[in-house]
Design an enzyme around this catalytic site. Structure first.
Site, PDB file in Angstrom:
ATOM      1  N   THR A  90      25.639  87.073  10.584  1.00  0.00           N
ATOM      2  CA  THR A  90      25.214  88.473   9.747  1.00  0.00           C
ATOM      3  C   THR A  90      25.759  88.259   8.492  1.00  0.00           C
ATOM      4  OG1 THR A  90      26.230  89.756  11.623  1.00  0.00           O
ATOM      5  CG2 THR A  90      26.146  90.782   9.513  1.00  0.00           C
TER       6      THR A  90
ATOM      7  N   LYS B 204      20.785  94.747  11.027  1.00  0.00           N
ATOM      8  CA  LYS B 204      22.126  94.644  11.455  1.00  0.00           C
ATOM      9  C   LYS B 204      23.171  95.281  10.802  1.00  0.00           C
ATOM     10  CE  LYS B 204      25.629  92.733  13.664  1.00  0.00           C
ATOM     11  NZ  LYS B 204      26.037  91.193  13.611  1.00  0.00           N
TER      12      LYS B 204
END
Length: 291
Positions: free
Chosen positions: A96, A171
């Site tokens: 991420t 995300k």
């Protein structure tokens, strides 16, 4: 493509590698702390001493490391992936990270005729263990179609979200939602305790109604058993929410609830709980997690 390089064998990465090995892939691994690859090596993975060395021996290279600066070093550093990657490689970053960095890596790859995808995941340690992760992919559709069978080995949902960086944007949207469910779950428990309710019964009951959510079902019981081992680190969630707020500012929007969650999680990290799981959020109300 049967030879996969995997860089970053932490909480998530080690479980993903196990699924790949079980599916018959040849997996080459690198991790900054070599001992974290010991079990994987015993299961058939091969250790190499750098991201560049892993890449040289692989066809597809997957990375899942900690922070954007770790991603940058892994790809662009002195012994990074781009040192040995060729046009025959496909590179997939599952960390991420920032959409900006995802686009930068994609463009660097394009200069070298190397395919690069951003593909962050959701589902935590349990999803990685069960092979039920959700993967959000940004990049070229033809490349996505080529590697989708690999991603489905450890995932239950894999979607192409659009061009480079769109996986990371998705995300961020995911983490914004998680911030809301974590704060809601925690305040539910604090309220229920103050009202002298049976917390186990409350979780069981609420989980069957319209307020049910992944955080409540999976993290609620961990809190009650005082299990704060990390499925996802507090320090990494602070990083994610900081990225989300930074991207929101670029988009010209305000996210007040997410901003509050980030402030509270940052306090939790400052209080010394950065290496705990995100369920340690309860410690802002229950010292050391004891109710």
């Amino acid at each position: 493509m049967k030879k996969i390089g995997f860089i970053g064998t932490g909480v998530m990465g080690s479980s993903i590698v196990k699924h790949l090995l079980k599916a018959g892939y040849e997996v080459n691994v690198y991790n900054r702390t070599k001992s974290k690859t010991d079990e994987l090596i015993s299961l058939g993975a091969t250790w190499y001493e750098s991201p560049a060395a892993v890449t040289e021996k692989s066809e597809v290279v997957i990375t899942i490391v900690g922070y954007p600066n770790d991603v940058e070093e892994t790809y662009l550093g002195e012994n990074g992936i781009f040192k040995t990657a060729t046009s025959d490689h496909i590179l997939i970053d599952m960390t991420t990270s920032t959409p900006t960095l995802a686009v930068k890596l994609y463009e660097e790859g394009a200069k070298r005729k190397i395919a690069v995808l951003d593909a962050p995941v959701s589902g935590g340690d349990l999803g990685a263990q069960k092979g039920t992760l959700t993967v959000m992919v940004g990049g070229d559709e033809d490349v996505f179609n080529t590697i989708e069978p690999i991603l489905t080995v450890f995932s239950s949902k894999v979607n192409l979200q659009g061009s480079a960086g769109k996986g990371q944007h998705t995300k961020m949207a995911n983490q914004i939602m998680v911030a809301g469910t974590m704060t809601g779950m925690t305040e539910l428990l604090v309220y229920a305790q103050a009202a002298n309710l049976n917390l186990e019964k409350v979780i069981d009951t609420v989980s069957g109604g319209s307020a049910t959510n992944w955080s409540l079902i999976n993290y609620g019981p961990r809190i009650l058993s005082e299990d704060f081992t990390p499925g996802f680190f507090v320090k990494h969630f602070v990083k994610d929410l900081t990225i989300a707020l930074g991207e929101a500012e670029k988009l010209g929007i305000e996210l007040p609830s997410t901003a509050l969650a980030q402030q509270l999680y940052k306090k939790l990290e400052t209080d010394g709980y950065g290496n705990d799981g995100t369920q340690a959020f309860i410690k802002l109300w229950w010292p050391e997690g004891k109710r």
